[in-house]
Design an enzyme around this catalytic site. Structure first.
Site, PDB file in Angstrom:
ATOM      1  N   ASP A   4       3.939   4.249  -0.367  1.00  0.00           N
ATOM      2  CA  ASP A   4       4.727   4.377   0.850  1.00  0.00           C
ATOM      3  C   ASP A   4       3.780   4.409   2.037  1.00  0.00           C
ATOM      4  OD1 ASP A   4       7.264   4.329  -0.039  1.00  0.00           O
ATOM      5  OD2 ASP A   4       7.630   6.473   0.065  1.00  0.00           O
ATOM      6  N   LYS A   5       4.260   3.978   3.190  1.00  0.00           N
ATOM      7  CA  LYS A   5       3.435   4.059   4.396  1.00  0.00           C
ATOM      8  C   LYS A   5       3.502   5.448   5.023  1.00  0.00           C
ATOM      9  CE  LYS A   5       4.925   2.553   8.358  1.00  0.00           C
ATOM     10  NZ  LYS A   5       4.813   3.758   9.223  1.00  0.00           N
TER      11      LYS A   5
END
EC number: 7.2.2.10
Length: 928
Positions: A353-354
């Protein structure tokens, strides 16, 4: 799943019968007011004080299940005998020796048995305690409201009457009577077996008692999961007085399966046992044919079996894994399942995930744009972390002169679920919501949510991509509907836009196009775009649709800066053959901008960025081609994440996946290693994960992979040490027997060697520090066996050196033709010293001790030091001399033995130097 069976295999009818006596069975038929009155609590502020909670805890006990009593230490000690039949044979040998008048042998064997069992007991006890410590690393938590203050507490401290909050992804901490429900649905499959989430409300349940579990629609059960919406509930049952507690005794005995590595160690132990028994049998038969004393041969045979059979391997593997996991926990990585440690060294793809992992997860508003501002250059820009007293005068002036900007800030304020935690002294909640409250300070505005009453809400979801609230001031005024979400989703809902003077005008296609262009420009700068809209009017409670006729207020650009250690971590992982892939819900432009900032390897001229909309229509073949080059997946849904993970696994990759939300749980569970966020992660994500990052930092994954690789290398190193020692011990006795010589090692000495082989030196190899160059090597193939041909070859080489050296000492010492205590003492001590130098050689499979450092593993120094002191005590202490049948040696003798036994280490160092030089020369020749 059969609707009549719970997931734990408990019949639903029996679950219901047992739960009829729990408090929730009575409270579900009461109104909220009756429940609060009986429990003397408040549906909005909870209990009034901590003192009252402590008093109730004294009455009801802690909110946890009673644990089974552990076996006593004495019982565990004596279990060693029943688990190891060879020890019983030794006891028999001691008894026979005693009755035949060989009292010295009987006492010696008995002491050896006590020492061996004590070492095994300590190892197993240490393993259990290490695993207990792992289980306590992730305490369940609850979101509590007490005296009107929100706080996060251990779920075990909850008492009846406490008011708790829960939202999407949370696990219910106790049986609760729901007092507030906003689109609340709960997954009760682990209790009732029904896989469809149950919609919850606050209305009392009617019907003839007893009310079944599935029919208590106003009750949230301990251990169940919130699938949608949010709510609050009054705790009515804790611990054993919950629906789960009623059947806890039926599901508490859950056996933990062995890890693949432990299973392979068991198989290895069995195989080696068969070989050892075969060799020992041959030795005993040859000895008896030679006319040797049968009791002597029997005792030596059993002693050899105890020493040669690596029964301690699985225990040492478990201890090494557990201690490695504890080391990881100190580096902010909590491993929930031991097999994950083995898999970590094989990971070659990380899908991350960012937000919050690659970035800080602290959003700051940097850009505010409304339609009347025109181009993006005219937008209000703010510096992250800047307060309103230091804001750009143009920003303050823009607020005074623009009603549209004020309305946008107001929508962001009202359509918001963040809360101020007085104890922590800061806002808690979604990072975007927190940023929308903090931005008010930039303009000197106040949070007005306490002055308004929320009458309706549609929570944000990854499928809707928008959130709605309807609030009123409490009088007869018209409610205000506030909506926020992704720009491409909100814009089509709008029919008007707010002008600078506050009046509305039609929102035509040209303006929609302009909004899209501005959003694209902001995305290219790495900003997350949030659109805002509003409308005066009522919103129908229970509706899931966006209202018509919304007024577009504007766009905000939020910036989440990358974590400082991420670029280095990505470089290190890439060097180690681990590919990093970013999966985010942001736009492609925003994701690409962040990817460049953190140094992701984006291949020029290829499709490095793929959007979820394209992914959904791809065939498996097209996806396989896409995965060869794509590094960023934008605008993804939970289904997209599943498809990405499956695609990589189909290619044969070992995939690690990070996530924090309930919608990430399927992908976390599907991945070879699921990694949840400890700070921002939901309970369901943590439960589905194999590992939890307590600091939510991507760089921690690098540390975990390094540790995982290091642990596996350490396991191979101590296996090399143990097997080479076992082979040498067997070979020495076998060669002496075949040559017709007296056995160079007596039973006591063999058992002492077993203690050293399974004891501290072997375990200290399991805690060898991680090699700094471990990430310069590619990930280990998933199915690679522990016992490789190179490892077996090294074991044989070391065993041959030890055999030749020890037999050389033995033969030279008995040149007078008579074997005395000095001869056996020299041989025995030579073998033990060989053992220590062999352990030194096994610290690294490829590097010299001078490279890794003599003092880098203090545990090894202590272990070998203690072993050498023990050996000297055996040689020089009178009492031990009689037990082990030894005599004192001169300093000259000891020095000569050190010189001879060091050959196993010196030859290993020479081999490593030769291999390293050859590798360097091959590289030089290839580039010249």
């Amino acid at each position: 799943m059969d609707s009549h069976t719970s997931t734990e295999g408990v019949p639903l009818s029996e679950t219901n019968n047992r739960s009829h006596a729990t408090p929730s069975a009575q409270y579900c038929q009461m109104t909220v007011e009756e429940t609060c009155s009986k429990l003397q609590t408040n549906p909005e502020t909870g209990l009034t004080s901590s003192q009252e909670a402590m008093h109730r805890r004294d009455i009801h006990g802690s909110n946890e299940f009673a644990q089974e009593e552990e076996d006593s230490l004495i019982k565990k000690f004596f279990e060693q005998f029943s688990e190891n039949p060879l020890l019983l044979l030794l006891i028999g040998a001691a008894a026979v020796s005693f009755f035949m008048g060989n009292h010295d042998d009987a006492i010696s064997i008995t002491l050896a048995i006590l020492i061996v069992t004590t070492v095994g007991f300590v190892q197993e006890y240490r393993s259990e305690k290490s695993l207990e410590a792992l289980n306590k690393l992730v305490p369940p938590e609850a979101h509590l409201i007490r005296a009107g203050n929100s706080q996060t507490v251990l779920a075990s401290t909850l008492v009846p009457g406490d008011l708790v909050e829960f939202s999407v992804g949370d696990r219910i901490p106790a049986d609760c009577r729901i007092v507030k429900a906003v689109h609340l649905s709960i997954d009760e499959s682990n209790l009732t077996g029904e896989t469809t989430p149950v919609t919850k409300d606050t209305n009392p349940v009617t019907g003839t008692p007893p009310i079944g579990l599935a029919d208590r629609t106003n009750t949230a059960y301990m251990g169940t999961l919130v699938r949608d919406g949010n709510g609050t509930g009054i705790v009515v049952g804790t611990g054993s007085h919950t629906a789960f507690g009623a059947v806890y005794d039926m599901v508490s005995e859950i056996s933990t399966p062995k890890t693949p590595l432990q299973a392979s160690m068991d198989n290895l132990g069995k195989d080696l046992s068969l070989v050892s028994f075969g060799v020992i049998g041959v030795i005993c038969l040859i000895g008896m044919f030679q006319g040797r004393d049968w009791l002597e041969m029997f005792t030596i045979g059993v002693s050899l079996a105890v020493a040669a059979i690596p029964e301690g391997l699985p225990i040492i593997v478990t201890v090494t894994l557990a201690l490695g996991v504890l080391r990881m926990s100190r580096q902010k990585a909590i491993v929930r399942k031991l097999p994950s440690v083995e898999t970590l060294g094989s990971v070659n793809v990380i899908c991350s995930d960012k937000t919050g992992t690659l970035t800080r997860n602290h959003m700051s508003c940097t850009t505010c744009w409304t339609v009347d501002m025109g181009d993006l250059a005219n937008a209000v820009t703010l510096k992250p972390g800047q307060s309103h007293t230091e804001a750009d005068p143009k920003a303050v002036a823009a607020l005074k002169n623009s009603v549209s900007l004020a309305n946008m800030l107001k929508v962001g304020n009202l359509c918001n679920n963040s809360k101020f935690n007085r104890e922590a002294g800061h806002l808690v909640g979604n990072a975007t919501d927190i940023a929308l409250i903090e931005v008010l300070d930039y303009f000197g505005l106040e949070d007005t949510r306490e002055t308004r009453k929320r009458v309706a809400e549609v929570p944000f979801s990854s499928s809707r991509k928008w959130m709605l609230t309807s609030t009123t001031t409490g009088d007869s005024s018209t409610p205000m509907i506030s909506v926020k979400g992704a720009g491409e989703v909100i814009a089509p809902f709008c029919e008007y836009y707010c002008k600078k003077d506050g009046k509305t005008a039609p929102f035509n296609d040209d303006m929609r196009k302009k909004v899209t262009e501005i959003a694209s420009e902001m995305s290219n700068d790495g900003l997350r775009i949030i659109a805002f809209a509003y409308k005066q009017g009522k919103y129908e409670e229970g509706s899931e649709e966006a209202p018509e006729g919304l007024v577009f207020a504007g766009l905000m650009g939020l910036y989440d800066p990358p974590r400082p250690d991420v670029p280095r971590a990505i470089r290190r992982l890439t060097t180690g053959g681990v590919r990093v892939v970013m999966i985010t819900g942001d736009s492609a432009a925003t994701a690409l901008s962040i990817g460049r900032r953190i140094g992701m390897p984006l291949m020029p001229g290829t499709q490095s960025v793929v959007e979820g909309s394209k992914l959904a229509t791809m065939s498996d073949q097209a996806l396989d081609e896409c995965l060869q080059t794509a590094s960023i997946f934008a605008r993804t849904s939970p289904e997209d994440k599943m498809k990405i993970v499956k695609g990589f696994q189909r290619r044969g990759d070992v995939v690690a996946m990070t996530g924090d939300g309930v919608n990430d749980a399927p992908a976390l569970k599907l991945a070879d290693i699921g990694i949840a966020m400890g700070q921002g992660g939901t309970d369901v994500a943590k439960e589905a994960a194999d590992m939890i990052l307590t600091d939510d930092d991507f760089a921690t994954i690098l540390s975990a992979i390094e540790e995982g690789k290091g642990i596996f290398n350490n396991i191979r190193n101590f296996i090399t040490f143990q097997l080479s020692t076992s082979m040498a011990a067997l070979s020495i006795v076998a060669v002496a027997t075949i040559m017709g010589l007296e056995n160079p090692l007596n039973p006591m000495q063999i058992l002492w060697i077993n203690i050293l082989m399974d004891g501290p030196p072997a375990q200290s190899l399991g805690v060898e520090p991680v090699d700094p160059d471990v990430m310069n090597k590619p990930p280990r193939p998933r199915n690679e066996k522990v016992m490789t041909p190179d490892l077996v070859k090294k074991c044989v080489e070391a065993a041959v050196i030890i055999l030749v050296g020890t037999m050389l000492v033995y033969v030279t010492q008995m040149q007078d033709g008579v074997i005395d205590k000095r001869d056996t003492t020299m041989t025995f001590t030579c073998f033990v010293f060989y053992d220590m130098f062999n352990a030194l050689a096994c610290r690294s499979a490829t590097k010299s001790v001078f490279e890794i450092g003599f003092f880098s593993n203090k545990m090894f120094l202590y272990a070998c030091g203690a072993s050498i002191i023990g050996q000297l005590a055996v040689v020089y202490v009178p009492f031990l001399q009689s037990v082990f049948q030894t005599e004192a040696l001169s300093v000259k003798d000891l020095l000569s033995l050190v010189l001879i036994s060091s050959s196993v280490w010196i030859l290993d160092e020479a081999k490593k130097y030769f291999l390293k030089s050859r590798s360097t020369n091959n590289y030089t020749n290839s580039v010249v």
